[in-house]
Design a protein around this motif. Structure first.
Motif, PDB file in Angstrom:
ATOM      1  N   LEU B  57     -15.897  -8.847 -10.414  1.00 48.46           N
ATOM      2  CA  LEU B  57     -16.644 -10.035  -9.310  1.00 48.46           C
ATOM      3  C   LEU B  57     -14.840 -10.212  -8.391  1.00 48.46           C
ATOM      4  CD1 LEU B  57     -16.108 -12.204 -12.530  1.00 48.46           C
ATOM      5  CD2 LEU B  57     -17.362 -12.299 -10.682  1.00 48.46           C
ATOM      6  N   ARG B  58     -13.732  -9.450  -8.847  1.00 46.30           N
ATOM      7  CA  ARG B  58     -12.972  -9.253  -7.441  1.00 46.30           C
ATOM      8  C   ARG B  58     -12.745  -8.598  -6.438  1.00 46.30           C
ATOM      9  NH1 ARG B  58      -8.039  -5.918 -10.260  1.00 46.30           N
ATOM     10  NH2 ARG B  58      -9.886  -4.123 -10.728  1.00 46.30           N
ATOM     11  N   ASN B  61     -15.839 -11.522  -1.002  1.00 47.28           N
ATOM     12  CA  ASN B  61     -16.808 -11.389  -0.770  1.00 47.28           C
ATOM     13  C   ASN B  61     -18.324 -11.225  -1.739  1.00 47.28           C
ATOM     14  OD1 ASN B  61     -15.749 -13.900   0.093  1.00 47.28           O
ATOM     15  ND2 ASN B  61     -15.687 -12.165   2.019  1.00 47.28           N
ATOM     16  N   PHE B  77       2.004 -10.866 -10.613  1.00 47.25           N
ATOM     17  CA  PHE B  77       1.380 -10.741  -9.021  1.00 47.25           C
ATOM     18  C   PHE B  77      -0.294 -10.233  -9.220  1.00 47.25           C
ATOM     19  CE2 PHE B  77       5.370  -8.606  -9.092  1.00 47.25           C
ATOM     20  CZ  PHE B  77       5.385  -7.874  -7.746  1.00 47.25           C
ATOM     21  N   LYS B  78      -1.365 -10.533  -8.903  1.00 47.30           N
ATOM     22  CA  LYS B  78      -2.384 -10.942  -8.856  1.00 47.30           C
ATOM     23  C   LYS B  78      -2.839  -9.907  -9.886  1.00 47.30           C
ATOM     24  CE  LYS B  78      -7.084 -12.261  -6.784  1.00 47.30           C
ATOM     25  NZ  LYS B  78      -7.664 -11.807  -5.509  1.00 47.30           N
ATOM     26  N   SER B  79      -2.505  -8.996  -9.196  1.00 45.45           N
ATOM     27  CA  SER B  79      -2.995  -7.651 -10.311  1.00 45.45           C
ATOM     28  C   SER B  79      -2.003  -6.622 -10.131  1.00 45.45           C
ATOM     29  CB  SER B  79      -4.234  -7.081  -9.918  1.00 45.45           C
ATOM     30  OG  SER B  79      -4.191  -6.529  -8.291  1.00 45.45           O
ATOM     31  N   LEU B  80      -1.807  -5.826 -10.794  1.00 48.63           N
ATOM     32  CA  LEU B  80      -0.603  -4.292 -10.803  1.00 48.63           C
ATOM     33  C   LEU B  80      -1.186  -3.646  -9.034  1.00 48.63           C
ATOM     34  CD1 LEU B  80       1.797  -2.888 -12.042  1.00 48.63           C
ATOM     35  CD2 LEU B  80      -0.073  -1.239 -12.751  1.00 48.63           C
ATOM     36  N   ALA B  81      -2.685  -3.568  -8.740  1.00 45.95           N
ATOM     37  CA  ALA B  81      -2.918  -2.869  -7.240  1.00 45.95           C
ATOM     38  C   ALA B  81      -2.356  -4.114  -6.273  1.00 45.95           C
ATOM     39  CB  ALA B  81      -4.624  -2.868  -7.291  1.00 45.95           C
ATOM     40  N   ASP B  92      -8.744   5.715 -11.524  1.00 52.55           N
ATOM     41  CA  ASP B  92      -9.237   4.271 -11.630  1.00 52.55           C
ATOM     42  C   ASP B  92     -10.368   4.009 -12.703  1.00 52.55           C
ATOM     43  OD1 ASP B  92      -8.009   3.481  -9.712  1.00 52.55           O
ATOM     44  OD2 ASP B  92      -9.026   2.639  -8.556  1.00 52.55           O
ATOM     45  N   CYS B  93     -10.267   2.960 -13.740  1.00 49.23           N
ATOM     46  CA  CYS B  93     -11.339   2.335 -14.219  1.00 49.23           C
ATOM     47  C   CYS B  93     -11.258   3.277 -15.622  1.00 49.23           C
ATOM     48  CB  CYS B  93     -12.869   3.078 -13.597  1.00 49.23           C
ATOM     49  SG  CYS B  93     -12.886   1.020 -12.244  1.00 49.23           S
ATOM     50  N   ARG B 228     -10.176  -0.791  -0.977  1.00 50.93           N
ATOM     51  CA  ARG B 228     -10.588  -0.169  -1.799  1.00 50.93           C
ATOM     52  C   ARG B 228     -12.011  -0.090  -2.099  1.00 50.93           C
ATOM     53  NH1 ARG B 228      -7.715  -0.996  -7.234  1.00 50.93           N
ATOM     54  NH2 ARG B 228      -9.505  -3.010  -7.795  1.00 50.93           N
ATOM     55  N   ARG B 230     -14.894   1.720  -5.216  1.00 54.33           N
ATOM     56  CA  ARG B 230     -14.712   2.835  -5.811  1.00 54.33           C
ATOM     57  C   ARG B 230     -16.177   2.718  -6.401  1.00 54.33           C
ATOM     58  NH1 ARG B 230     -11.566  -0.686 -10.705  1.00 54.33           N
ATOM     59  NH2 ARG B 230      -9.692  -0.114  -9.790  1.00 54.33           N
TER      60      ARG B 230
END
Lengths: 106, 234
Positions: B57-58, B61, B77-81, B92-93, B228, B230
């Motif tokens: 989702l993040r 687009n 922050f919006k996320s740690l990344a 990751d994940c 990034r 994944r």
């Protein structure tokens, strides 16, 4: 106005509820999200432990933009009025997904 | 000088997707492609040749691309990344049922100070680990949010790793001896850490299930931007 919101529960399942928020549709989505968090008693941010330090991370928010089960879209402009967002929740309500999961961690 | 753990290509000299897939399948090296165009659509199309991007989702687009850049409002922050903080070595994940085995990071702009990318190869770690330590990591089940599993698994004749200290500690109630265990493990991983400073147009590809990765801290005002993707290898 009534809105629907989705949140991940302790087991990782997405659960939805409908709440009444005192707000005009001319108000911004940002104001609505703030009021929603206040109403449901969920903090706007979470804390992650990084190198023994607590780091604040904002929860993320998405709006249902299509009838599709996974039809969520990001909020690019939080100053946009509530009335300008599509209403694809249950019974035609505005539906908001509050991301509070580990995705915030990386 | 290209380190021996890196295989380097140049976008302008043409890329052989089969060869890239072959090296990713082996998972021994970091693949670095110089002069890669910094444009989402082309980047995702390239990844689609070697794997299946994970759509989250993040991402930008609805694509498979996520912008790793500083995004801070007030104190959060919006996320740690999306922070300027150092990220300890992780996969990751780690909370996914099936973790994506491929990862691409395209450097659009790096920070002048700090911001080096860091790696530790599972193969190297395993060579230095004593059998008792390995047994412990294969046996003990940890909580990765809603997934439970071992840090190291042995699947189809191959060892794999799943590790994210931040997630494991932030979303579980760890006991003190478990925190000590993770501290010791973190120290072991750090011992075999190598680093690389990416330049604009550098795309690195590596195995997320065979390589730990992280980054060094950088000043908050720096315009560091990595893209990034994944993906699951084909």
């Amino acid at each position: 106005m009534q809105i629907e919101y989705w949140l991940e529960d302790e087991s990782g399942k997405m659960v939805s509820q409908v709440v009444d928020i005192e707000i005009e549709e001319q108000a911004s989505i940002k104001e609505l999200i703030e009021k929603l968090h206040e109403k449901i008693g969920v903090s706007m941010y979470t804390e992650l432990i990084v190198d023994k330090e607590n780091i604040k991370i904002y929860l993320s928010h998405y709006v249902k933009v299509s009838p599709d089960e996974h039809g969520w879209g990001g909020i690019d402009d939080s100053s946009r009025m509530i009335k300008d967002f599509p209403k694809f929740g249950t019974n035609g309500l505005l539906s908001i997904y509050i991301e509070n999961g580990p995705g915030l961690g990386n | 000088m290209v380190p021996d753990w890196v295989i380097e290509y140049d976008y302008h000299q043409g890329l052989d997707a089969k060869e890239i897939s072959f090296h990713l399948e082996k998972g021994i090296n970091i693949l670095r492609i110089k002069n890669f165009p910094c444009e989402d659509l082309n980047y995702e199309k390239f990844i689609q040749v070697i794997g299946t991007p994970v759509h989250e989702l993040r991402n930008n687009n609805g694509t498979g691309v996520f912008d790793v850049k500083v995004n801070k409002k007030a104190e959060a922050f919006k996320s740690l990344a999306n922070s300027n903080l150092s990220l300890p070595l992780h996969t990751d994940c780690s909370d996914f049922e099936k973790i994506p085995d491929g990862l691409g990071l395209l450097c659009v702009n790096n920070s002048e100070q700090g911001g080096e990318s860091t790696f530790a190869f599972l193969k190297t770690i395993l060579q230095e680990m004593n059998p008792l330590q390995l047994e412990g990591l294969l046996d003990k089940k940890w909580h990765f949010r809603h997934q439970q599993g071992s840090i190291i698994t042995y699947e189809k004749g191959e060892y794999k790793i799943r590790f994210d200290r931040v997630l494991m500690q932030s979303f579980s109630n760890l006991k003190n001896h478990e925190i000590d265990h993770l501290d010791a493990l973190g120290e072991l991983f750090e011992k075999y850490k190598v680093n690389m400073k990416l330049e604009p147009g550098d795309l690195i590809l590596f195995r997320n299930d065979l390589t730990l990765h992280g980054r060094e801290k950088f000043p908050q005002g720096e315009k560091r931007l990595f893209k990034r993707i994944r993906f699951h290898l084909k």
